[in-house]
Motif scaffolding. Structure first.
Motif, short mmCIF file in Angstrom:
data_model
loop_
_atom_site.label_atom_id
_atom_site.label_comp_id
_atom_site.label_asym_id
_atom_site.label_seq_id
_atom_site.Cartn_x
_atom_site.Cartn_y
_atom_site.Cartn_z
N THR A 41 0.84 -1.20 0.00
CA THR A 41 0.00 0.00 0.00
C THR A 41 0.87 1.24 0.00
OG1 THR A 41 -1.58 -1.23 1.38
CG2 THR A 41 -1.95 1.14 1.13
N ILE A 42 0.47 2.24 -0.78
CA ILE A 42 1.16 3.53 -0.77
C ILE A 42 0.13 4.64 -0.59
CG2 ILE A 42 3.14 2.83 -2.16
CD1 ILE A 42 1.76 4.12 -4.58
N VAL A 43 0.56 5.75 -0.02
CA VAL A 43 -0.28 6.93 0.16
C VAL A 43 0.11 7.97 -0.87
CG1 VAL A 43 -1.05 8.74 1.74
CG2 VAL A 43 -0.47 6.47 2.64
N LEU A 44 -0.86 8.47 -1.64
CA LEU A 44 -0.61 9.43 -2.71
C LEU A 44 -1.55 10.61 -2.60
CD1 LEU A 44 -0.25 7.13 -5.87
CD2 LEU A 44 1.60 8.25 -4.61
N ASP A 45 -1.25 11.68 -3.32
CA ASP A 45 -2.19 12.78 -3.48
C ASP A 45 -3.34 12.29 -4.36
OD1 ASP A 45 -0.67 14.52 -2.03
OD2 ASP A 45 0.37 15.35 -3.76
N GLU A 46 -4.52 12.81 -4.11
CA GLU A 46 -5.69 12.32 -4.85
C GLU A 46 -5.60 12.58 -6.34
OE1 GLU A 46 -10.43 11.74 -4.32
OE2 GLU A 46 -9.46 13.30 -3.13
N LYS A 47 -4.85 13.59 -6.76
CA LYS A 47 -4.75 13.90 -8.19
C LYS A 47 -4.14 12.74 -8.99
CE LYS A 47 -0.20 16.14 -7.75
NZ LYS A 47 0.55 17.41 -7.91
N HIS A 48 -3.49 11.80 -8.30
CA HIS A 48 -2.86 10.67 -8.99
C HIS A 48 -3.75 9.43 -9.07
CE1 HIS A 48 0.87 12.84 -9.13
NE2 HIS A 48 1.01 12.86 -7.82
N MET A 49 -4.93 9.46 -8.47
CA MET A 49 -5.70 8.22 -8.32
C MET A 49 -6.22 7.65 -9.64
SD MET A 49 -5.37 7.30 -5.23
CE MET A 49 -6.65 6.11 -4.86
N ASP A 50 -6.59 8.49 -10.60
CA ASP A 50 -7.02 7.96 -11.88
C ASP A 50 -5.86 7.29 -12.61
OD1 ASP A 50 -9.64 8.73 -11.54
OD2 ASP A 50 -9.49 10.55 -12.76
N ALA A 51 -4.66 7.85 -12.45
CA ALA A 51 -3.47 7.24 -13.05
C ALA A 51 -3.18 5.89 -12.41
CB ALA A 51 -2.27 8.17 -12.92
N VAL A 52 -3.39 5.79 -11.10
CA VAL A 52 -3.23 4.51 -10.41
C VAL A 52 -4.21 3.49 -10.98
CG1 VAL A 52 -3.56 3.32 -8.20
CG2 VAL A 52 -2.35 5.51 -8.28
N THR A 53 -5.43 3.92 -11.23
CA THR A 53 -6.44 3.03 -11.82
C THR A 53 -5.98 2.54 -13.18
OG1 THR A 53 -8.19 4.24 -10.66
CG2 THR A 53 -8.87 2.82 -12.48
N GLY A 54 -5.47 3.46 -14.01
CA GLY A 54 -5.03 3.09 -15.36
C GLY A 54 -3.82 2.19 -15.37
N LEU A 55 -2.93 2.35 -14.38
CA LEU A 55 -1.70 1.56 -14.37
C LEU A 55 -1.82 0.28 -13.55
CD1 LEU A 55 1.25 1.07 -14.98
CD2 LEU A 55 1.86 2.68 -13.16
#
Length: 288
Positions: A175-189
């Protein structure tokens, strides 16, 4: 997998409601119960159909119902594993019953924490205008404890809330903690990525068959090779390009294979696949 000991103890004493215990919800529930992260007597789950509810209750030894409002009563943690298109409806449904001190964790792709906060506040007449919300994006390898999850906190989520969510998803991988602006990119990757990896794995296995290997052997070789290569990246921290160069000897067979990959534009195709999946991830909430 690494847990916060104090947080694990706190989770075990918490009451958990899992709304929409389908494939992903079921994976998480089984992991939590198997590892003793939550006590079965303190877990409630919801599913749509009565037969499914009875079967899941029998299998896991927990309360399973079709009533979301009933499930969230007295819950300390509410885990939303419903589809993005139904999140708004579910939030409006549970708002009158959910505790103001509850932690809401959503794994719905494309659904911002702000949307969850706004829906709960509006449906509760402002009662839940400071509720803690965490957004998470796990992936399907969680089913074999090799998942990758990114989490981010909403406006009112504190460090303790993020630690609780992190401990929950560490139960099925990293698990990693990220800024929310990256969450769609996490979904795509990382969420869509396993499908891309399976296509590559299948293609490598087909290639093995083409050069004379039995299909089961080719599949085993391809799968273990991909697992091993990924493990080297994770364990060493070396850049993939450096590791690739270590395999590629001058005038050897590997460089000929790499040339074919470059001519076939594999690299740019994979990049475009992730970019397209990321773009699509931002659209799911608004579909009916």
């Amino acid at each position: 997998m690494c847990y916060f000991p104090r947080m694990s103890s706190k989770l075990f004493e918490s009451r958990l409601a899992v709304l929409g215990a389908g494939k992903l919800g079921g994976i998480l529930l089984r992991a939590y119960l198997k590892q003793g992260l939550f006590g079965a007597s303190r877990v409630t789950a919801t599913v749509r159909h009565g037969e499914r509810a009875a079967a899941l209750a029998h299998e896991l030894g927990i309360v399973v119902t079709n009533d979301n409002r009933e499930a969230v009563k007295a819950a300390d943690i509410v885990l939303l594993t419903v589809k993005p298109q139904t999140v708004g409806q579910v939030l409006q449904e549970i708002a009158p019953e959910i505790s103001e001190s509850a932690l809401v964790i959503s794994v719905a792709a494309s659904v911002p924490t702000g949307f969850v906060e706004q829906q709960l506040a509006a449906a509760s007449g402002g009662k839940h205008d400071k509720i803690a919300v965490v957004r998470a994006m796990p992936n399907t390898p969680a089913s074999v404890d090799c998942g990758m999850t990114a989490i981010c906190g909403g406006t009112h989520a504190q460090t303790e809330h993020l630690e609780m969510a992190r401990t929950m998803f560490d139960a099925v991988g990293r698990t990693i903690v990220l800024d929310e602006k990256h969450m769609d990119a996490v979904t795509g990757l990382s969420a869509s990525g396993p499908a891309f990896a399976y296509i590559i794995l299948e293609s490598l296995a087909e290639a093995g068959v083409k050069v004379g290997l039995p299909r089961d052997v080719a599949t085993l070789l391809a799968a273990q090779m991909m697992k091993g290569a990924a493990s080297v990246v994770l364990e060493t921290g070396d850049h993939p390009a450096l590791l690739k160069d270590a395999v590629t000897t001058p005038a050897g067979c590997t460089i000929d294979g790499i040339l074919e990959l470059e001519e076939g534009k594999l690299r740019v195709t994979l990049i475009k696949a992730v970019v397209k999946a990321t773009s699509r991830a931002g659209e799911l909430l608004f579909e009916k």
